[in-house]
Motif scaffolding. Structure first.
Motif, PDB file in Angstrom:
ATOM      1  N   ASP A  13      -3.758 -39.691  12.149  1.00  0.00           N
ATOM      2  CA  ASP A  13      -3.203 -39.056  10.905  1.00  0.00           C
ATOM      3  C   ASP A  13      -2.432 -40.398  10.455  1.00  0.00           C
ATOM      4  OD1 ASP A  13      -1.984 -38.446   8.320  1.00  0.00           O
ATOM      5  OD2 ASP A  13      -1.232 -36.532   8.822  1.00  0.00           O
ATOM      6  N   ARG A  14      -2.932 -41.317   9.441  1.00  0.00           N
ATOM      7  CA  ARG A  14      -2.398 -42.498   9.189  1.00  0.00           C
ATOM      8  C   ARG A  14      -0.983 -42.349   8.420  1.00  0.00           C
ATOM      9  NH1 ARG A  14      -7.800 -44.565   9.475  1.00  0.00           N
ATOM     10  NH2 ARG A  14      -7.789 -46.648  10.234  1.00  0.00           N
TER      11      ARG A  14
ATOM     12  N   ASN B 244     -12.692 -41.262  13.271  1.00  0.00           N
ATOM     13  CA  ASN B 244     -11.376 -41.519  12.873  1.00  0.00           C
ATOM     14  C   ASN B 244     -11.078 -43.072  12.910  1.00  0.00           C
ATOM     15  OD1 ASN B 244     -10.466 -41.785  15.618  1.00  0.00           O
ATOM     16  ND2 ASN B 244     -10.470 -39.618  15.449  1.00  0.00           N
ATOM     17  N   TRP B 245     -10.425 -43.449  14.066  1.00  0.00           N
ATOM     18  CA  TRP B 245     -10.111 -44.899  14.146  1.00  0.00           C
ATOM     19  C   TRP B 245     -11.048 -46.052  14.258  1.00  0.00           C
ATOM     20  CZ3 TRP B 245      -5.208 -45.662  12.758  1.00  0.00           C
ATOM     21  CH2 TRP B 245      -4.214 -44.881  12.995  1.00  0.00           C
ATOM     22  N   TRP B 246     -12.193 -45.409  14.867  1.00  0.00           N
ATOM     23  CA  TRP B 246     -13.415 -46.521  15.088  1.00  0.00           C
ATOM     24  C   TRP B 246     -14.357 -46.379  13.701  1.00  0.00           C
ATOM     25  CZ3 TRP B 246     -14.616 -44.179  20.479  1.00  0.00           C
ATOM     26  CH2 TRP B 246     -13.559 -44.809  21.323  1.00  0.00           C
ATOM     27  N   SER B 247     -14.101 -45.815  12.732  1.00  0.00           N
ATOM     28  CA  SER B 247     -14.729 -45.748  11.454  1.00  0.00           C
ATOM     29  C   SER B 247     -14.150 -46.837  10.604  1.00  0.00           C
ATOM     30  CB  SER B 247     -14.551 -44.357  10.839  1.00  0.00           C
ATOM     31  OG  SER B 247     -15.082 -44.659   9.258  1.00  0.00           O
TER      32      SER B 247
ATOM     33  N   THR C   5      -3.954 -43.245  33.481  1.00  0.00           N
ATOM     34  CA  THR C   5      -5.103 -43.407  33.015  1.00  0.00           C
ATOM     35  C   THR C   5      -4.827 -43.485  31.674  1.00  0.00           C
ATOM     36  OG1 THR C   5      -6.466 -42.290  34.775  1.00  0.00           O
ATOM     37  CG2 THR C   5      -7.279 -42.503  32.282  1.00  0.00           C
ATOM     38  N   VAL C   6      -5.439 -44.853  31.067  1.00  0.00           N
ATOM     39  CA  VAL C   6      -5.588 -44.816  29.234  1.00  0.00           C
ATOM     40  C   VAL C   6      -7.109 -44.985  28.993  1.00  0.00           C
ATOM     41  CG1 VAL C   6      -4.783 -46.588  27.603  1.00  0.00           C
ATOM     42  CG2 VAL C   6      -3.415 -46.405  29.720  1.00  0.00           C
ATOM     43  N   GLN C   7      -7.131 -44.112  27.756  1.00  0.00           N
ATOM     44  CA  GLN C   7      -8.455 -44.047  27.410  1.00  0.00           C
ATOM     45  C   GLN C   7      -8.463 -43.773  25.803  1.00  0.00           C
ATOM     46  OE1 GLN C   7      -9.709 -40.611  30.006  1.00  0.00           O
ATOM     47  NE2 GLN C   7      -9.239 -39.205  28.203  1.00  0.00           N
ATOM     48  N   ASN C   8      -9.737 -44.138  25.275  1.00  0.00           N
ATOM     49  CA  ASN C   8     -10.098 -43.936  23.716  1.00  0.00           C
ATOM     50  C   ASN C   8      -9.015 -44.330  23.132  1.00  0.00           C
ATOM     51  OD1 ASN C   8     -12.499 -42.327  24.726  1.00  0.00           O
ATOM     52  ND2 ASN C   8     -11.123 -40.351  25.197  1.00  0.00           N
ATOM     53  N   SER C   9      -8.901 -45.625  23.098  1.00  0.00           N
ATOM     54  CA  SER C   9      -7.887 -46.391  22.413  1.00  0.00           C
ATOM     55  C   SER C   9      -8.213 -46.655  21.086  1.00  0.00           C
ATOM     56  CB  SER C   9      -7.425 -47.597  22.941  1.00  0.00           C
ATOM     57  OG  SER C   9      -6.338 -48.175  22.152  1.00  0.00           O
ATOM     58  N   PRO C  10      -7.449 -46.577  19.937  1.00  0.00           N
ATOM     59  CA  PRO C  10      -8.118 -46.748  18.581  1.00  0.00           C
ATOM     60  C   PRO C  10      -8.218 -48.432  18.564  1.00  0.00           C
ATOM     61  CG  PRO C  10      -5.919 -45.667  18.540  1.00  0.00           C
ATOM     62  CD  PRO C  10      -6.329 -45.766  19.881  1.00  0.00           C
ATOM     63  N   ALA C  11      -7.692 -49.362  19.263  1.00  0.00           N
ATOM     64  CA  ALA C  11      -8.053 -50.684  19.401  1.00  0.00           C
ATOM     65  C   ALA C  11      -7.800 -50.996  20.811  1.00  0.00           C
ATOM     66  CB  ALA C  11      -7.163 -51.571  18.125  1.00  0.00           C
ATOM     67  N   TRP C  12      -7.072 -52.407  21.011  1.00  0.00           N
ATOM     68  CA  TRP C  12      -6.949 -52.757  22.413  1.00  0.00           C
ATOM     69  C   TRP C  12      -5.931 -51.727  23.141  1.00  0.00           C
ATOM     70  CZ3 TRP C  12      -4.300 -58.217  20.714  1.00  0.00           C
ATOM     71  CH2 TRP C  12      -5.403 -58.868  20.181  1.00  0.00           C
TER      72      TRP C  12
END
Length: 519
Positions: free
Chosen positions: A146-147, A207-210, A238-245
């Motif tokens: 949610d921006r 969402n973020w990758w659009s 574990t870190v996953q499915n990031s919007p960017a880096w």
């Protein structure tokens, strides 16, 4: 079998085996105070469930052969603050951001904030100094898309005396507005983020990758952003499915990423695994990366930031890690205007990445963009399409395809001209390469000063794919090329074996001195 203590906190200990295996080894048992903690196979392994301020003895056993016993003492921990006590639901339905942030703000020095089992919806959390943030096994911090509810970090806020500005936000090497990350540290120090839990950005193509190249209110957030931080360790999570880096330490010092999983879909946009930018003393050890862009990308700002602050990335050591399926296993650039120094990659596994080493630079990065002390050694490469790529004509960004960036003619050396001093490859085995063994080009007016291959073996896949090794004008699709090397002052080839290439083993242009020797 021998080992040493790599890291110890109040409730965790991370060990590293002292042997020649890469990333994984034969199974072994870990015994702590006479109790079996489990059977493991990674060279770097974390054990949790310990008590604070306590003496321990740890021993490894393999095939009835025991190691020496190593003693250690866990750190004191005055109190634990469970986020549930602050009103967090952990039910995957409520927004738990404010409750968890309250626990962080109330945390006394050297105490622990505990994210217990459950799924906690959050936008952005801000760290404070001298604390532990632990994600228990089966605890998930899940991103809220949610921006309108996600804080923005302004890129530049001018000081009242008009003497410079305060930089918070960053996007691809420029000081511009970006959304705060799930875990954000601003000028904090002495923090441990640990546990077996998960940071899940829940980014996807809805969402973020659009529209990933569009700034919508601000640029996309990372998962962990550390801005001007010191002595931060992230271990076990574990870190996953990031919007960017995924992991972005920025102008920070003494940063450690240990025994982690960092992952995202292969087609996700700009989801680099770890991007140290203008950082000093960064250690990445025992981390498995499988992401949609470069697994590790070492940076030091685009032209403006590099020229203004002149802070290179230096003393970055990467070992016992597995880079899988990314564009580059370890990349230097392209935002590299302040240069790099002492980049050491050892005992790592690269699997099915597009490139192994990937250097991305070009004219315009500037005279402070000096790349030196880059060493790759004791590596296993499997299915890497182009194992060694050094590209001084990288063509991304609006000016990337201009004549100035792309021409292969020598231009005058001036304040815009970057420099590559030394790159070394030692004790590396590359199986099933595709496009080429190496594709390396310095600038004709500023050649790579020293390029050395020592005990390097390259074989090609039986059904090698065809593709473009480097993002530069004039690099055509190819398959099974040998070593394509241009614009180097001193090229050293010692015990270099190439088997299965089509055409010439060496394709050299603009190379001044060649030293070749086979033992």
């Amino acid at each position: 079998m021998n080992f040493h203590i790599l890291f110890c906190s109040s409730r965790h200990v991370t060990i590293e085996l002292d042997e020649d295996a890469i990333y994984e080894t034969a199974s072994y048992e870990i015994w702590v105070n006479g109790r079996l903690k489990g059977v493991f196979h990674r060279m770097i392994q974390t054990i949790d469930g310990l008590l604070p301020d306590t003496d321990y003895e740890i021993m490894l056993v393999r095939a009835n052969e025991a190691s020496e016993t190593v003693t250690f003492h866990t750190e004191p921990e005055p109190i634990t603050l469970n986020v549930r006590d602050f009103g967090a639901f952990g039910d995957g339905a409520h927004d738990d951001t404010s409750a968890i942030q309250a626990a962080i703000l109330c945390c006394p020095k050297n105490a622990r904030v505990l994210i217990s089992k459950g799924t906690y919806l959050v936008t952005a959390l801000f760290l404070k100094s001298d604390m532990i943030l632990e994600l228990q096994e089966n605890a998930v911090l899940a991103g809220i898309y949610d921006r309108a509810r996600t804080p923005i970090l302004p890129g530049q806020i001018e000081y009242d005396n008009e003497d410079g500005y305060y930089n918070l936000g960053s996007w691809e090497g420029n000081p511009i507005d970006s959304f705060a990350s799930m875990i954000t540290g601003i000028h904090v120090k002495n923090v441990t983020i640990c546990g077996k839990g998960v940071l899940d950005g829940r980014a996807d193509f809805e969402n973020w990758w659009s529209r990933p190249k569009d700034k919508i209110r601000a640029w996309r957030p990372r998962m962990i952003f550390l801005n001007h931080c010191e002595n931060i360790t992230v271990v076990g999570v574990t870190v996953q499915n990031s919007p960017a880096w995924n992991l972005h330490p920025y102008f920070s010092n003494q940063i450690r990423f240990l025994d982690m999983e960092v992952k995202g879909p292969a087609n996700s946009h700009n989801t680099d695994g770890c991007d140290p930018e203008s950082c000093t003393n960064v250690e990445i050890a025992g981390v498995h990366f499988s992401v949609g862009d470069d697994c590790i990308a070492i940076k030091s700002g685009k032209i403006y930031m590099g020229k203004k602050f002149k802070v290179p990335s230096k003393h970055i050591h990467i070992r016992q890690s597995w880079m899988q399926d990314g564009h580059g296993a370890v990349t230097v650039g392209s935002e590299i205007a302040a240069g790099v120094d002492d980049i050491h990659i050892s005992k790592c596994r690269f699997s099915n990445t597009d490139r192994g080493l990937r250097v991305k630079t070009r004219r315009g990065r500037g005279k402070d963009s000096v790349l030196k002390g880059i060493v790759f050694e004791d590596l296993e490469l499997e299915g890497v399409k182009a194992p060694f790529v050094v590209n001084s004509f990288y063509f991304c960004d609006p000016d990337g395809r201009t004549e100035y960036v792309g021409t292969k003619e020598a231009l005058p050396v001036d304040e815009r001209t970057p420099k590559i001093e030394s790159i070394e490859f030692r004790n590396i085995v590359c199986h099933n390469a595709h496009y080429c063994g190496a594709y390396i080009y310095g600038l004709p007016e500023q050649k790579i000063e020293r390029l050395a291959f020592d005990n390097v073996s390259i074989t090609y896949a039986k059904e090698a794919q065809t593709g473009v090794a480097a993002m530069m004008m004039g690099c055509e699709p190819a398959s099974r090329l040998g070593l394509v090397i241009g614009n180097v002052k001193n090229l050293i080839l010692h015990n270099v074996s190439i088997d299965g290439q089509d055409g010439e083993r060496l394709c050299l242009s603009g190379v001044e001195n060649v030293e070749e020797e086979q033992d």
